[in-house]
Motif scaffolding. Sequence first.
Motif, PDB file in Angstrom:
ATOM      1  N   VAL A   1       0.837  -1.198   0.000  1.00  0.00           N
ATOM      2  CA  VAL A   1       0.000   0.000   0.000  1.00  0.00           C
ATOM      3  C   VAL A   1       0.874   1.250   0.000  1.00  0.00           C
ATOM      4  O   VAL A   1       0.640   2.199  -0.747  1.00  0.00           O
ATOM      5  N   LEU A   2       1.946   1.211   0.832  1.00  0.00           N
ATOM      6  CA  LEU A   2       2.844   2.363   0.913  1.00  0.00           C
ATOM      7  C   LEU A   2       3.560   2.603  -0.420  1.00  0.00           C
ATOM      8  O   LEU A   2       3.763   3.740  -0.826  1.00  0.00           O
ATOM      9  N   SER A   3       3.956   1.510  -1.076  1.00  0.00           N
ATOM     10  CA  SER A   3       4.732   1.664  -2.310  1.00  0.00           C
ATOM     11  C   SER A   3       3.871   2.089  -3.485  1.00  0.00           C
ATOM     12  O   SER A   3       4.367   2.684  -4.443  1.00  0.00           O
ATOM     13  N   PHE A   4       2.574   1.730  -3.398  1.00  0.00           N
ATOM     14  CA  PHE A   4       1.709   1.924  -4.556  1.00  0.00           C
ATOM     15  C   PHE A   4       1.799   3.356  -5.107  1.00  0.00           C
ATOM     16  O   PHE A   4       1.959   3.567  -6.306  1.00  0.00           O
ATOM     17  N   MET A   5       1.747   4.308  -4.182  1.00  0.00           N
ATOM     18  CA  MET A   5       1.764   5.711  -4.586  1.00  0.00           C
ATOM     19  C   MET A   5       3.062   6.059  -5.322  1.00  0.00           C
ATOM     20  O   MET A   5       3.043   6.750  -6.338  1.00  0.00           O
ATOM     21  N   ILE A   6       4.178   5.535  -4.788  1.00  0.00           N
ATOM     22  CA  ILE A   6       5.477   5.853  -5.391  1.00  0.00           C
ATOM     23  C   ILE A   6       5.597   5.179  -6.754  1.00  0.00           C
ATOM     24  O   ILE A   6       6.023   5.799  -7.728  1.00  0.00           O
ATOM     25  N   VAL A   7       5.198   3.909  -6.820  1.00  0.00           N
ATOM     26  CA  VAL A   7       5.283   3.175  -8.088  1.00  0.00           C
ATOM     27  C   VAL A   7       4.497   3.926  -9.163  1.00  0.00           C
ATOM     28  O   VAL A   7       4.995   4.190 -10.255  1.00  0.00           O
ATOM     29  N   THR A   8       3.269   4.306  -8.813  1.00  0.00           N
ATOM     30  CA  THR A   8       2.409   4.978  -9.783  1.00  0.00           C
ATOM     31  C   THR A   8       3.007   6.310 -10.216  1.00  0.00           C
ATOM     32  O   THR A   8       3.070   6.613 -11.413  1.00  0.00           O
ATOM     33  N   ALA A   9       3.461   7.075  -9.231  1.00  0.00           N
ATOM     34  CA  ALA A   9       3.990   8.400  -9.562  1.00  0.00           C
ATOM     35  C   ALA A   9       5.225   8.280 -10.447  1.00  0.00           C
ATOM     36  O   ALA A   9       5.347   8.991 -11.453  1.00  0.00           O
ATOM     37  N   VAL A  10       6.128   7.367 -10.099  1.00  0.00           N
ATOM     38  CA  VAL A  10       7.359   7.232 -10.889  1.00  0.00           C
ATOM     39  C   VAL A  10       7.027   6.734 -12.292  1.00  0.00           C
ATOM     40  O   VAL A  10       7.509   7.278 -13.287  1.00  0.00           O
ATOM     41  N   ALA A  11       6.164   5.720 -12.389  1.00  0.00           N
ATOM     42  CA  ALA A  11       5.792   5.184 -13.706  1.00  0.00           C
ATOM     43  C   ALA A  11       5.178   6.286 -14.559  1.00  0.00           C
ATOM     44  O   ALA A  11       5.557   6.478 -15.719  1.00  0.00           O
ATOM     45  N   ALA A  12       4.249   7.034 -13.971  1.00  0.00           N
ATOM     46  CA  ALA A  12       3.580   8.092 -14.727  1.00  0.00           C
ATOM     47  C   ALA A  12       4.578   9.139 -15.183  1.00  0.00           C
ATOM     48  O   ALA A  12       4.537   9.590 -16.332  1.00  0.00           O
ATOM     49  N   LEU A  13       5.507   9.496 -14.309  1.00  0.00           N
ATOM     50  CA  LEU A  13       6.440  10.564 -14.673  1.00  0.00           C
ATOM     51  C   LEU A  13       7.481  10.099 -15.671  1.00  0.00           C
ATOM     52  O   LEU A  13       7.902  10.873 -16.531  1.00  0.00           O
TER      53      LEU A  13
END
Lengths: 223, 385
Positions: free
Chosen positions: B23-35
């Motif tokens: 759950v904690l990583s989800f936000m980072i994974v999404t943000a990095v992938a999107a960027l």
Amino acid sequence: MLDLQGVSRHFISGRGHVAALHDISFAVEGGQAVVLTGRSGSGKTTLLNCIGTLDLPDAGAILYQGTNICTLSSRQRNLFRRRQVGFVFQAGNLLPWLTIAENLQFPLELNGIRGAAQQRRIEELLAVFGLSGYDKALPAELSGGELQRIAFARAIAHAPAILLADEPTASLDSDNSRRLVELMLALCTARGTMLFIATHDQELAGMIETVIPLKDGKMETRP
Amino acid sequence: MPYPFLLKIAAVTLWRSWRATAVLSFMIVTAVAALVFLSALAVGTNDAMIRNSTGLFSGHIAASGIREADVAQLAMPGVSHVLVRRHLPVILRHNSLIEPVALVGIDPDREQEATALPGKTVAGRYPVAGEAAISISQDTADRLGLAVGDAVTVADGQGVGLKSLTVSGLYRTGITQLDQGMAFCPAAALPAGAASVSAAFFLDADTPLDTTVARYRQRFPAGTFTPWTEFMPDLKQLIDLEYICMAIVVTLVFAIVAVGISCSFLIFTLKNLREHGIMKAMGLEAGETALLLLIQIGLLTIAAAALGTLAGTLTTAVFAHTGIDISTFTSHNQYFAVSGILYPRLTGEALLTPPLVAVVFGLAASIWPIVYIIRKNPADILRNF
Ligand SMILES: Nc1ncnc2c1ncn2[C@@H]1O[C@H](COP(=O)(O)OP(=O)(O)O)[C@@H](O)[C@H]1O
Ligand SMILES: [Mg+2]
């Protein structure tokens, strides 16, 4: 030897001024067991915390081998706790994400006991507490009695001089309680460890010779 | 406390409480992938604008004032096409209508190979080498009343007829410089006269622009060599602007993500508050507690950033293969005169900036939970359970 001289601890809280400990004085020898009794709120936990340097008295002194541990720096108190003190709390003592072996490893690592010596010590502890083969289990897989035994094993793993047990049997049935306290007494006496047990269980209190009854933060003379 | 043991505790805690970790990583994974994808898209958009703008006619480097003697020496490694063009100012005459244009003598085969202008023919066809034909813009044809197949007189400045050429095709680009005042004919059909020689250079994808220009300037001091960044300063600025926007987006997204991580990590540490209390009671020092938390959040962000980079790279690879058609939005845009298809492309910067920023912000976000835990007295922590 541990010597408490006029130890007092006051709290200012919503209830106003609370004297959690008032002028507590007694001395304990290595290998001696002491039971702190008294109703809830009588100051047992506060006294154990002061001895374990988690809390500081407002007045008085606690001398360990002649040194007042209350005047040590916070770093020195930290080291004192690490080397000389073992804690057993009421419940939830173990780190839930570490296996039983890793939990036992913790105080050993903190005290620089590593490698083969560490391995030997962990196996020995598990054997003494009848928990051989539990090393890879996680705390959630153990029963309440087993958890308290492991908590005790961890508290004495690094051979501390002082063992502080705050209502260690509160979550156990009377059979398990009795056996845990017997084990604690036997091991601490054999190793010369000072044992402090706080409890409001009169039956357990009866198992130990030295009783310090607390009432509203004061030592009561035994009736 | 030895660092390997701290590292082990941090790692197994993350691993064994994998739900919270996920759950904690989800936000980072999404943000990095999107960027990562967004950065690749920005690079792809810039590529498309450069490709469109230079590929239509001008090339990456435009040269003028080339001496006839130098024409044969213009090739250079890293330069895929050199198109030599001879410009002659003439007057086009049809019936009583006249129109001054620069008539450009070209090599039709090579122009077709390298530029998109031949493809902009809207009627008839592009001239063929050796033919006495002319390609004029739709604008010029309208003004002279010409249609495909008509003959047009090419006259000099004094109006003296030099030649008659057949209109083979009409083109329209939407770009004023090309649609007005220019006409094209095969080099052999260019009337004799004092033509000036220009050249358009097309570079391979990985050829550096500025050093190539410098090399040409040094080798042919008589000519004027201009990189597209100078003759299309508007495009240069647009691209710079896009990079600035991208940097702002990356920073903003991660500032927001950092606040999110910080809050989530504080909740995560509060959930483990009792464990921290017990560890402190056992004598774990403030520095060791800080290090433990720092390793934990560090491992988490590094793993999440790596995963996000992978996801972003894969997404980019898929779209780089298929392309993204944005023609509907670019049909009236001169920077997309040839094609409105974007091919997202990963540069080192686009690939590395998002994960690096994620890790930096992630570590910054660990300060709050660390300070919170360090300041908390273990006796107070344990009392509340
Ligand atoms: N941090 C604190 N702040 C305010 N009051 C406290 C605090 N710690 C203990 N007390 C008060 O001190 C008294 C003794 O508490 P405690 O030592 O926990 O008793 P026991 O362990 O015997 O139940 C109680 O009245 C308790 O409310
Ligand atoms: Mg208590």
